[in-house]
Design a protein around this motif. Structure first.
Motif, PDB file in Angstrom:
ATOM      1  N   TYR A  73       0.814  -1.218   0.000  1.00  0.00           N
ATOM      2  CA  TYR A  73       0.000   0.000   0.000  1.00  0.00           C
ATOM      3  C   TYR A  73       0.853   1.276   0.000  1.00  0.00           C
ATOM      4  O   TYR A  73       0.307   2.373  -0.125  1.00  0.00           O
ATOM      5  CB  TYR A  73      -0.890   0.022   1.244  1.00  0.00           C
ATOM      6  CG  TYR A  73      -2.258  -0.606   1.098  1.00  0.00           C
ATOM      7  CD1 TYR A  73      -3.282   0.068   0.423  1.00  0.00           C
ATOM      8  CD2 TYR A  73      -2.551  -1.841   1.665  1.00  0.00           C
ATOM      9  CE1 TYR A  73      -4.554  -0.483   0.323  1.00  0.00           C
ATOM     10  CE2 TYR A  73      -3.816  -2.405   1.566  1.00  0.00           C
ATOM     11  CZ  TYR A  73      -4.816  -1.723   0.891  1.00  0.00           C
ATOM     12  OH  TYR A  73      -6.071  -2.262   0.787  1.00  0.00           O
ATOM     13  N   ALA A  74       2.170   1.154   0.171  1.00  0.00           N
ATOM     14  CA  ALA A  74       2.995   2.338   0.424  1.00  0.00           C
ATOM     15  C   ALA A  74       3.290   3.165  -0.818  1.00  0.00           C
ATOM     16  O   ALA A  74       4.108   4.065  -0.785  1.00  0.00           O
ATOM     17  CB  ALA A  74       4.288   1.918   1.124  1.00  0.00           C
ATOM     18  N   PHE A  75       2.582   2.901  -1.907  1.00  0.00           N
ATOM     19  CA  PHE A  75       2.704   3.782  -3.082  1.00  0.00           C
ATOM     20  C   PHE A  75       1.804   4.999  -2.939  1.00  0.00           C
ATOM     21  O   PHE A  75       1.930   5.965  -3.688  1.00  0.00           O
ATOM     22  CB  PHE A  75       2.381   3.016  -4.372  1.00  0.00           C
ATOM     23  CG  PHE A  75       0.935   2.664  -4.537  1.00  0.00           C
ATOM     24  CD1 PHE A  75       0.041   3.533  -5.183  1.00  0.00           C
ATOM     25  CD2 PHE A  75       0.431   1.471  -4.021  1.00  0.00           C
ATOM     26  CE1 PHE A  75      -1.295   3.194  -5.325  1.00  0.00           C
ATOM     27  CE2 PHE A  75      -0.900   1.138  -4.156  1.00  0.00           C
ATOM     28  CZ  PHE A  75      -1.773   2.002  -4.803  1.00  0.00           C
ATOM     29  N   ASP A  76       0.905   4.989  -1.933  1.00  0.00           N
ATOM     30  CA  ASP A  76      -0.074   6.074  -1.799  1.00  0.00           C
ATOM     31  C   ASP A  76      -0.421   6.223  -0.320  1.00  0.00           C
ATOM     32  O   ASP A  76      -0.950   5.281   0.292  1.00  0.00           O
ATOM     33  CB  ASP A  76      -1.317   5.728  -2.620  1.00  0.00           C
ATOM     34  CG  ASP A  76      -2.388   6.812  -2.588  1.00  0.00           C
ATOM     35  OD1 ASP A  76      -2.633   7.457  -3.631  1.00  0.00           O
ATOM     36  OD2 ASP A  76      -2.990   7.015  -1.504  1.00  0.00           O
ATOM     37  N   VAL A  77      -0.137   7.367   0.217  1.00  0.00           N
ATOM     38  CA  VAL A  77      -0.272   7.518   1.673  1.00  0.00           C
ATOM     39  C   VAL A  77      -1.723   7.464   2.137  1.00  0.00           C
ATOM     40  O   VAL A  77      -2.018   6.908   3.203  1.00  0.00           O
ATOM     41  CB  VAL A  77       0.443   8.804   2.165  1.00  0.00           C
ATOM     42  CG1 VAL A  77      -0.309  10.051   1.711  1.00  0.00           C
ATOM     43  CG2 VAL A  77       0.611   8.777   3.681  1.00  0.00           C
ATOM     44  N   ASP A  78      -2.639   7.977   1.337  1.00  0.00           N
ATOM     45  CA  ASP A  78      -4.046   7.943   1.764  1.00  0.00           C
ATOM     46  C   ASP A  78      -4.587   6.514   1.796  1.00  0.00           C
ATOM     47  O   ASP A  78      -5.325   6.127   2.695  1.00  0.00           O
ATOM     48  CB  ASP A  78      -4.906   8.794   0.825  1.00  0.00           C
ATOM     49  CG  ASP A  78      -4.597  10.280   0.967  1.00  0.00           C
ATOM     50  OD1 ASP A  78      -4.108  10.691   2.038  1.00  0.00           O
ATOM     51  OD2 ASP A  78      -4.843  11.024  -0.002  1.00  0.00           O
TER      52      ASP A  78
END
Lengths: 190, 190, 190, 190, 190, 190
Positions: free
Chosen positions: F43-48
């Protein structure tokens, strides 16, 4: 489809000549049944495989048991109906017709065993065999308890389970290799 | 669940004493494996049934074959995963871990073999075993042709089919009787 | 199970006396087939229902069509095999045996049509009928295209679909009411 | 998808001109419903097929019965929901909305009939129809007994079974031919 | 069925008073949608659960993405159709009708998305969502490759997978708690 | 299969540098668990998206609840076993082994939870989770009543349903993206 020279779709020639004990066994089949079942011919490329199969088959289907031979054949047919195995439905459907003297019973077990007029004990046995076939992982103590309540003992339960399990093996081997039943079965005991 | 004194939920006491040959065989198991597999203890109420089972097992899993022992164990695990058989997943999952030296491969075959990084030949073999398990009636010439194209010979196909079929039997017998794997398997080869 | 006085498990007495046209129709059946099919006796509690059923049946199975009567009966059997309908497998299995002159073909369609040695056009037709039975919502243009490529015309496709759909109706009515086939079918054309 | 000129994906042109009785029937539909249902247009390539279909339809859905017209339409929708038939869900979902005066009920039967607030008798009826659709071979005396206990008579059971069976036919014919419902249904009775 | 005072079958009273931020959010819903969606009322017994749900929902369905809002709603509906979720089919079926301006499209996705006239890219997207719903363990590289060939990028694939996965969660929570959609949805955008 | 540089089969590079709060969170994971779970790296490609996921995860699995952490992990594993999710079976199977101190229990839940020796309350909970996974549309008041009779309260039922629903989401996201569990899990807590 297998061609007429071979009992399966695999090109596995029969031992030639057959070992003496095998030839004797086949001769006995021919005498008593009027045919050598193709499943034996299919295994006859390797004597150890043939002997291991026949030893297990004979223990399960012919040795003394709390289950009659007819009961064991009935399990064979309902399991094979679930698995839609042409070989086993043909050979063991014939066995049910012959052993029961009731050709319609044989047809009912091939087509839909729920339509047969069975005593509750037999029905419980066949329901267990069908659940083993469809959803063995869901069998629990309650399923065994139902067999015990129907009058089956511990050894009977082992035998029911073993026969139902065995035809789940042979159905799959037969379908996987396109094993063909001997034509003679179809018209017998009608 | 079976209580701790018995390998299954059925009350079928072991022969006592064991026949000499059986005792020897169990002693060898204890020496080589550190345990007597519970499936053997489960069958040990009847010497003929035990011998028929072990003869078939040993022919399929240990005798010379075009399939390696690891390949045969891989088939055992993917079939058992489809059938959710606790006994066979435990015992044969351990065998895959031990024979492959790859504990993660063992887990992948237990959980979902499609996640394993398999060569195409092995994948084709396992897909055939899974189709045999799920829908054996739908196996046709094209399925066997895929095995041949992957490099398997006629005898190999027989062996793949026989092993996959065999575990469809043992999975069902184990689940139907609540057969319990030896505790030792779980921690081995991790 | 239905008792011997009634063709189904429902207590719906036959019209008494039968309307003259119905009596004539039943007499013709008796003369030509040697029996009045139980499905007609089952409907004979209501003349409008009987007439609506027979009109549809006769149009689908007996009227001129690009499909031969044997082809229509083959569809009937493979659909009934999917639905495990004892009535329809018995009656239409007999029809396949009689029309084809090939008793083994009849058995194969009852047990597993994939084992029959069919020409590709017939196989495509039966595959379409089976998909309609199992997963009709997933039929798409590609499925109809396969029929056209096999040589079927627009009207043929309608007829294949109509016959397969019809037996999905009758299979369910028969099973829901425990409709019993006439005993005579079982031994015929073996 | 069918193009806009035809009610199905098959190229089967309507009789031209329509037989007089057919034209009258279509005119009545247009007057009373504001449309000619596409299923009638689909059958209108052959007068015998059209007449056989409408005779059966009218007997089942419109003739006197112990079941109300709404009950029959409810069966139509839950069967069509199992089979995911776009045509029948659209046309008969509209009928449920119109006959019940309860648009949400129509939606619930399309989407998941278990969410509808039904009296136990109606629920028993729909459960029977769903079991007939999913697993007709497993219907046994207990299922009919449940209908009797809920208050249905012998003739009612026949009618429930016949209607549920009929929509298992029409759902499959509609999906197999990509039959398209008239657009007008969608917005009606909302 | 839930009674009219509660959005689910569980007795979990709403926080009283609502936290200020929650009240504001509900007021905005009332203003913009004319209703507070019952899913929010269902979560309103616990502020942390409500906030966690809405944050995920808003990120997936409303935040910038390579997928349009309509595409995301289409995935929601086809997944919910597989799972037969009354709540989600109602609420998101309405959203498809509203966003597309095509009420029939909304009905087709509820009933059987294969009947909708979709461009190949959209169809590929929905097929992937359906396979994720039915048989996620069988998704492999070929399935992702089909999305890439249809024109979807890496981030799009993540979004398709995330939305399809999310509705497999909400469908199950809604069905497990008998969550009821607001009545207003049914008649909207027809 | 994902290559070794990425936690999934999708090419979605991690934010670089990570936001400070994310880096701190990952550092805590590394300290406490000895690893950063690959689902977080995925998931760490997008903080939201990462934050929305972790907020929901932490609320469901770690926040106060009438369900113990072990109970929640047991639900995770039986749901993941139904869905055959390699990632979740690996990570949460390890959690069950660690939290229960019973490595065999972990294996049983992965392989077939019916073989585990569970108290009736726990078994009822897991049966509900499995029904939600297999056939959520068929859950009705009787299923919730069984949970209440087993001793679960309203809020507990919400939590059981939420956790079971959540893993139906994550299983599908993991399988759809070929998410890979950290290798370290496999050998832990054996």
């Amino acid at each position: 489809m297998a061609d007429t020279d071979q009992p399966t779709a695999l090109d596995l020639p029969q031992m030639d000549p057959l070992p003496e004990a095998t030839q004797s066994y086949f001769d006995i089949c021919q005498d008593k049944l009027g045919l050598v079942p193709n499943v034996l011919r299919a295994y006859a490329f390797d004597v150890d495989k043939l002997n291991a199969f026949t030893a297990l088959y004979n223990d399960l289907m012919l040795a003394p048991s709390g289950l009659s031979k007819l009961e064991r054949e009935m399990i064979a047919v309902v399991v094979s109906s679930e698995n839609k195995c042409f070989y086993c439905l043909t050979a063991h459907g014939q066995a049910v017709r012959a052993l029961s003297g009731d050709p319609i019973l044989g047809e009912q077990l091939v087509m839909n065993y729920r339509t047969a007029d069975l005593d509750p004990k037999t029905r419980t046995m066949l329901d267990f065999a069908v659940k083993m076939t469809r959803a063995s992982a869901e069998i629990e103590e309650g399923d065994r308890a139902a067999l015990r309540e129907a009058g089956f003992g511990e050894r009977d339960i082992w035998d029911i389970a073993s026969v139902a399990a065995f035809f789940n093996m042979t159905n799959r081997l037969a379908s996987a290799t396109d094993m063909r039943p001997n034509d003679e079965y179809h018209a017998q005991s009608r």
